[in-house]
Write a protein that holds these residues in place. Structure first.
Motif, PDB file in Angstrom:
ATOM      1  N   SER A   1      -1.986  10.737 -16.457  1.00 53.59           N
ATOM      2  CA  SER A   1      -1.164  10.142 -15.405  1.00 53.59           C
ATOM      3  C   SER A   1      -0.980   8.640 -15.596  1.00 53.59           C
ATOM      4  O   SER A   1      -0.034   8.053 -15.072  1.00 53.59           O
TER       5      SER A   1
ATOM      6  N   THR B   1       0.829  -1.205   0.000  1.00 58.61           N
ATOM      7  CA  THR B   1       0.000   0.000   0.000  1.00 58.61           C
ATOM      8  C   THR B   1       0.863   1.255   0.000  1.00 58.61           C
ATOM      9  O   THR B   1       0.583   2.209  -0.732  1.00 58.61           O
TER      10      THR B   1
ATOM     11  N   SER C   1       0.727   3.568  -3.296  1.00 63.49           N
ATOM     12  CA  SER C   1       0.139   4.897  -3.105  1.00 63.49           C
ATOM     13  C   SER C   1       1.120   5.989  -3.509  1.00 63.49           C
ATOM     14  O   SER C   1       0.724   7.005  -4.078  1.00 63.49           O
ATOM     15  N   GLU C   2       2.400   5.774  -3.259  1.00 66.08           N
ATOM     16  CA  GLU C   2       3.401   6.756  -3.671  1.00 66.08           C
ATOM     17  C   GLU C   2       3.529   6.796  -5.193  1.00 66.08           C
ATOM     18  O   GLU C   2       3.675   7.871  -5.789  1.00 66.08           O
TER      19      GLU C   2
ATOM     20  N   LEU D   1      -0.328  11.115 -10.414  1.00 66.24           N
ATOM     21  CA  LEU D   1      -1.373  12.137 -10.440  1.00 66.24           C
ATOM     22  C   LEU D   1      -0.787  13.537 -10.390  1.00 66.24           C
ATOM     23  O   LEU D   1      -1.315  14.462 -10.998  1.00 66.24           O
ATOM     24  N   GLU D   2       0.315  13.711  -9.682  1.00 63.27           N
ATOM     25  CA  GLU D   2       0.943  15.022  -9.606  1.00 63.27           C
ATOM     26  C   GLU D   2       1.728  15.371 -10.865  1.00 63.27           C
ATOM     27  O   GLU D   2       2.140  16.515 -11.039  1.00 63.27           O
ATOM     28  N   SER D   3       1.935  14.396 -11.749  1.00 65.87           N
ATOM     29  CA  SER D   3       2.692  14.667 -12.968  1.00 65.87           C
ATOM     30  C   SER D   3       1.872  15.426 -14.006  1.00 65.87           C
ATOM     31  O   SER D   3       2.431  15.943 -14.968  1.00 65.87           O
TER      32      SER D   3
ATOM     33  N   ILE E   1       2.046   6.176 -14.334  1.00 70.83           N
ATOM     34  CA  ILE E   1       1.790   5.209 -13.265  1.00 70.83           C
ATOM     35  C   ILE E   1       2.122   3.783 -13.686  1.00 70.83           C
ATOM     36  O   ILE E   1       2.699   3.011 -12.915  1.00 70.83           O
TER      37      ILE E   1
ATOM     38  N   ILE F   1       1.119   6.069  -7.359  1.00 66.47           N
ATOM     39  CA  ILE F   1      -0.096   6.707  -7.868  1.00 66.47           C
ATOM     40  C   ILE F   1      -0.080   8.210  -7.588  1.00 66.47           C
ATOM     41  O   ILE F   1      -0.436   9.018  -8.443  1.00 66.47           O
ATOM     42  N   ARG F   2       0.367   8.597  -6.403  1.00 66.88           N
ATOM     43  CA  ARG F   2       0.445  10.022  -6.065  1.00 66.88           C
ATOM     44  C   ARG F   2       1.365  10.755  -7.027  1.00 66.88           C
ATOM     45  O   ARG F   2       1.027  11.817  -7.556  1.00 66.88           O
ATOM     46  N   SER F   3       2.525  10.185  -7.284  1.00 67.44           N
ATOM     47  CA  SER F   3       3.454  10.858  -8.191  1.00 67.44           C
ATOM     48  C   SER F   3       2.900  10.922  -9.605  1.00 67.44           C
ATOM     49  O   SER F   3       3.121  11.899 -10.323  1.00 67.44           O
TER      50      SER F   3
END
Length: 144
Positions: free
Chosen positions: A68, A27, A31-32, A38-40, A72, A34-36
């Protein structure tokens, strides 16, 4: 995880503890990733969609996720391949899984080359198709 769960919930099975620890690890990594991803997405894209009065779901599904996804997929599939191999760490808790079963087989007198060779082939059979899928998805999602 073992030394936290065991005092709090005595009698918990080692398999349950291994499952919780593997889920926590996966997890955190996913999650890291996916976060990166989405922030891209460039900020201007999101601001433009808001200017066009997109709802939050429209913004997510028509602007953010399509862009994203390309960021991902490669690290996520690489993590999944790594994750399959890292589940062998559960044998350190005494959980009988693939690597531990090979170790037991060798300890009972089987040839180490045969015992660990079978384990190698099993991990290869699990990991190679996923790595090929990852390469295919990277080519498919690459910018033209």
């Amino acid at each position: 995880v073992l030394f936290v769960i065991e005092p709090l919930l005595p009698g918990t099975s080692l398999f349950g503890i291994a499952t919780v620890s593997i889920c926590l690890l996966s997890t955190a990594f996913l999650s890291e990733i996916i976060r990166s991803g989405l922030e891209s997405v460039p900020r201007q894209q999101i601001e433009s969609a808001r200017t066009l009065n997109f709802s939050a779901l429209q913004l997510l599904f028509t602007v953010v996720l399509p862009q994203s996804w390309r960021v991902i997929v490669p690290p996520a599939t690489a993590f999944i391949v790594m994750f399959i191999k890292d589940t062998s760490l559960a044998s350190q808790l005494g959980v009988i899984e693939l690597t531990f079963a090979g170790k037991m087989l060798v300890n009972r007198g089987a040839s180490p080359v045969l015992g660990y060779g079978v384990i190698l082939m099993c991990y290869f059979a699990l990991s190679y198709p996923l790595s090929r899928l990852s390469a295919y998805l990277e080519r498919r999602l690459a910018s033209s």
